[in-house]
Design an enzyme around this catalytic site. Structure first.
Site, PDB file in Angstrom:
ATOM      1  N   LYS B 147     -31.590  -7.929-109.757  1.00 45.80           N
ATOM      2  CA  LYS B 147     -32.038  -9.099-108.989  1.00 45.80           C
ATOM      3  C   LYS B 147     -33.207  -8.649-108.149  1.00 45.80           C
ATOM      4  CE  LYS B 147     -31.965 -13.268-107.891  1.00 45.80           C
ATOM      5  NZ  LYS B 147     -31.779 -14.392-108.840  1.00 45.80           N
ATOM      6  N   SER B 216     -33.620 -11.010-112.889  1.00 49.06           N
ATOM      7  CA  SER B 216     -33.666 -12.366-112.350  1.00 49.06           C
ATOM      8  C   SER B 216     -34.297 -12.278-110.971  1.00 49.06           C
ATOM      9  CB  SER B 216     -32.213 -12.866-112.317  1.00 49.06           C
ATOM     10  OG  SER B 216     -32.049 -13.942-111.451  1.00 49.06           O
ATOM     11  N   ARG B 304     -33.004 -21.905-120.539  1.00 45.73           N
ATOM     12  CA  ARG B 304     -31.579 -21.703-120.210  1.00 45.73           C
ATOM     13  C   ARG B 304     -30.701 -22.781-120.829  1.00 45.73           C
ATOM     14  NH1 ARG B 304     -33.481 -19.960-115.072  1.00 45.73           N
ATOM     15  NH2 ARG B 304     -33.610 -22.122-114.432  1.00 45.73           N
ATOM     16  N   GLY B 324     -32.871 -17.178-117.154  1.00 50.64           N
ATOM     17  CA  GLY B 324     -34.156 -17.555-117.751  1.00 50.64           C
ATOM     18  C   GLY B 324     -35.286 -16.633-117.361  1.00 50.64           C
TER      19      GLY B 324
END
Lengths: 360, 360, 360, 360
Positions: B147, B216, B304, B324
């Protein structure tokens, strides 16, 4: 006879009519076109001008009796394209059967009637007339496509001035009501439900659906365009159709079973016509989905994107007809499915195969 | 040892931490949680506060060393949920092998470095450190989740004041650049590519990717959260993992093959971690898609929704981790795939099976 | 006494609570805060987690009796910010009058009652109680802010299971119904309409509105938060308020007149609380608008963006409280307007000025 | 001579050409139409087919030399409408001056040149040619409207195949680059900037702008449509124009000043042509706006909605031409403004009035 051929062509935009060249290359003229059924790349909702644009550029090329059905929304992997259903009554002696189609238009649906009984009955009558023209049994019908109007805010204001309550005061919701009336009209015409059931379903008091109905709403027309597709032993060509149902928005099994049946019959998939919707319960297989609480993207767009990926995977390419908003077109949360496929000339009859839940 | 267990719970909203009850029911405490990896129901783009909200409610319950990875966007059929990776070093004597995981955090990535070499190297170093901690070979790593931050318009304005050109002056685009640097850092750490390749790929001069990388981006953090998941013979539990790749956004075959392999090994799928993207060429299998020209819905949302439907169909439910923006996470237009599955205690070794393209 | 002071601070995100520093800098503690009224940068619709996030970070800092009202949507030029209404009972001897406020909460509104009579009555009773607490006449009330719940798809499904028809089966529409019930409750409490009128208006059979009502719906709460703001001669501070109405979404004249009145009274505008909506007729001044037929952007977002620009122009900066969905908050297509302003100590009484349509 | 008259008509949709009746009612034929300048109700971004639809229905009715400029996006209170600029060389003896206009088209802009120097120069040359045709001084030009192409994902992929790097690989961003090149071309043609400045501005190295430039991009054309509007003493009619600038997106003062000047001159506003944009700094008057971090609504849509409300308030109705994306059309964050107004026959010369910042 009304034997048909199916030509599918990708488009570079809603105003791309280069499929006319494909038509000519195949020896047909524009007068042979019964219907243009396309996916255009708008939002598929109220203010989708891609549909209007496609209608505006196609209709001058078509004969009066032909219909257009442009369904907006190519979310995810769906490729914008048009399908031409072309009359071709030539007899292929290797076939004893073939795909047939007939197209027609209801009278204009006044805004006051949209989504109501008169609308439903108008579609019912037009579908019944077309089935009769084809001279096939209801069971041989595999797809009834309807393009129906919606209510704009101008329509709604106009009704209010006349003291008439519109079926919905929300323009997006009016699309759902229009699809619902159209679909119940189809189910009535095909004798899948009786009138009491249809009326109760129209009022939301009970579930009822057809797995052969596919209705799409738009601002680009005032009447309903209707296309009936079926099989007939009066035609002799290599196309066939079957229909089934997706039980929910990721019911891959139903699609795989139907594809297996096509394969078993020696067929190759030419096109899938599939309806998609967000399960109105707010859940799928007991897990919450968020399509109905997303205020940025309408639920029909979500549903097309999801179902479109499954259908493209089955066909092997993205030029598939997946349309959103499946009220009474397959069970709630699911959607109707029609597969048009091409068979090699049969050496022996393939029609004794059975596969539960798939009508042949 | 760092054996792990996987607990998956649906959520009623981004602020739903009821999975803590599931944790307790299974005999674990919050200190056992290594990572919370969730899908939250925002837009998955710049202004997705569902991620920030989930972080805000979860982080006070977690120990300092644990990480959160909240990926926004549950388009289509994806069900909002959280996956808890929980340390469980108990030895199940029926197993000689098991799933392991380690979590860590890079130093803060200054806005000036975001999406650039220093960012890539920072991720590389943290991944390498975590793999070393786990004491497993690179080949036994099946998933590296990262992340990473993005640039807000405040960040961009701040850089400009300092005379520094940001990696992108578009906030949405900065997410892609952040994912790209993170993913190339992963590929470097796993020795999948060399430094020259990584640098060229970062500059867009060549393609390079890892099928185990999943990055992400979000506004809710300033450093990168990193989670490494692999198999180890130092652990003994019933979980296993494999990774593969979707070659494009409706590559159902790759998913079916991987699922068949799990089945062959006597496994049941517990979770899939899949990356999705709109093919940057504007086409899939030579047909145009419209994800990159849709100014109403960002391409990551389309991707997605589409891929989520395929992955949900494979798992049998919608609580899947589909994220995505797959820059360098699987080939262009495709995406990395990791399946975590549970095996019954093996009676004989299942690892001699081979299936092309799927790393075991 | 319940004299109040108003502190307004821009925010860097919905989770920015740095206004607490401003509070401290002004010599107040968190226990002095009566209400936090903010604009957060979500979509202002159903899935707006910016509101939930703001509530989650603010509420732990506030005393039990305080309320939060976070209105999502900072479209166009609106700047995200918070307004703190802070109790300050000190007497400024230069004033014989001042701004007062009281906050409270209704009991939880069950989903079955949302948007219905019980909801309306619950708000009515809480408003009446707060006005009584303040000990001011109805005419001295210049603003009643309500934050009220909405129906999620989980709520709707739950009601259906119980056989209860929700007030709407559309989550976005449920926000409108919630605001409507809240606003009619306000109008009742302030004796602006009678019960028969309120009931008829709730059913959509007639128009009725308050120019002092401002209701905003959200998923982040289950009861209604209520804030009453008025003037009282029991307080003595430099703040004053007036209210008026925008007659349509670009009724600049009403705003300019109100601003002129403030100026005439020697005041400086400190904040405007304004409601905005898309005219439900589909037209403004006989010209069509497209807010109700835009399936990409919800009408409340359009309305906030438009009205926000006018209000920012009047205030001179974008940190204005403009909230979307003005059912019964100002006439249809218009919106209620409250201006809080600061006066220099008066040398002579400014209250004999009259300006039609603006209540002082 | 090239005297013009302005006819403005609301539309019921992008395909509404009923303004042709207004044209006929006023005694004109379609050959008299120099330009159709309309606001259509799409998203104003890449996939806005409302523009293409309007072009498709209008262009068959226009002479070859006429141009269409359809600007998508009627967010907020903006009413969809068309403005017809109609050649009318009749001399009104009460006037010694009048509005004139000329229209033309650049050669096609190849995708490789879009947003680059050749594009800028092509616009510059066409504008210069039209100004020369009109035979007016640069200072008498009050508006240059340009409709210019964008890059679709097909264009971008095509360039890549040829080894050409497109000016942007993001379709939405390509609109900004196209508007930028067009606007700098206008500024060059009007001698507002020199070539070095234009080149530096095109590369983003410095600010430069024209308050008379208004450029709008779209997928519906491959060349640039250009319309030049000014005043001339060779014409004699009741129309006049002035231009000014909004300094930011809620600069009401500039609009009020310009309106006051019109009034002072005895004029009545007939139309405003205004450009709008989200301040690229991410702030307006030092407060953060969120237009650039909203991944659900593009910044140009926000900006049109906000500015549209101010402009509608000034005109008194929503049929105003407000276009989004103001690169080099007014200062950063602001926008160019042209007002066309109608004067009563002057009894004495009104042109000695001065008002800073407004060119007459």
């Amino acid at each position: 006879m009304t034997g048909v051929r199916l030509l599918t062509a990708p488009t570079t935009g809603p105003d791309d009519i280069s499929a006319l060249e494909l038509l000519a290359d195949n020896g047909f003229g524009t007068d042979d076109v019964l219907a243009v059924v396309g996916k255009t790349e708008g939002n598929g909702c109220v203010n989708d001008f891609s549909r209007t644009l496609a209608s505006a550029v196609w209709e001058p090329h078509l004969k009066e009796a032909a219909v257009t059905v442009f369904s907006g929304g190519t979310e995810g992997v769906i490729a914008p394209h048009v399908n031409l259903l072309v009359a071709d009554d030539r007899v292929d002696p290797r076939h004893q059967r073939g795909l047939v189609a007939a197209a027609g238009t209801t009278p204009a649906i006044p805004p006051a009637e949209l989504g109501r009984v008169a609308h439903m009955e108008s579609v019912r009558d037009t579908v019944a007339k077309l089935v009769a023209e084809l001279g096939i049994a209801d069971d041989d019908v595999h797809l009834v496509l309807v393009k129906c109007p919606l209510l704009t805010s101008t329509d709604i204001a106009g009704l209010r001035v006349m003291g008439v309550e519109p079926v919905s005061d929300d323009t997006y919701e009016s699309m759902a009501r229009s699809r619902a009336a159209s679909s119940l009209g189809i189910a009535l015409a095909l004798d899948e439900i009786d009138t009491d059931t249809a009326l109760a379903a129209l009022e939301g008091r009970r579930h009822a659906w057809s797995n052969r109905a596919s209705a799409s709403a738009g601002a680009e027309l005032k009447s309903c365009h209707v296309l009936v597709v079926g099989e007939s032993d009066k035609a002799a060509n290599s196309l066939r159709a079957l229909h089934t149902e997706m039980k929910d928005a990721y019911d891959l099994d139903s699609l795989l079973s139907a594809a297996a049946l096509v394969s078993e019959r020696g067929g190759r998939i030419r096109q899938l016509f599939v309806k998609a919707e967000a399960d109105p319960s707010g859940t799928i297989r007991n897990l919450r989905h968020t399509m109905l609480t997303d205020s940025d993207i309408n639920a029909t767009r979500h549903a097309r994107a999801a179902v479109g990926a499954l259908v493209a995977a089955i066909k092997g390419d993205g030029a598939v007809y997946v349309s959103g908003g499946a009220e009474h077109q397959g069970r709630p949360g699911g959607g109707s499915v029609t597969i048009v496929y091409e068979v090699d000339p049969p050496r022996f009859t393939p029609y004794n195969t059975t596969s539960e839940g798939i009508a042949r």
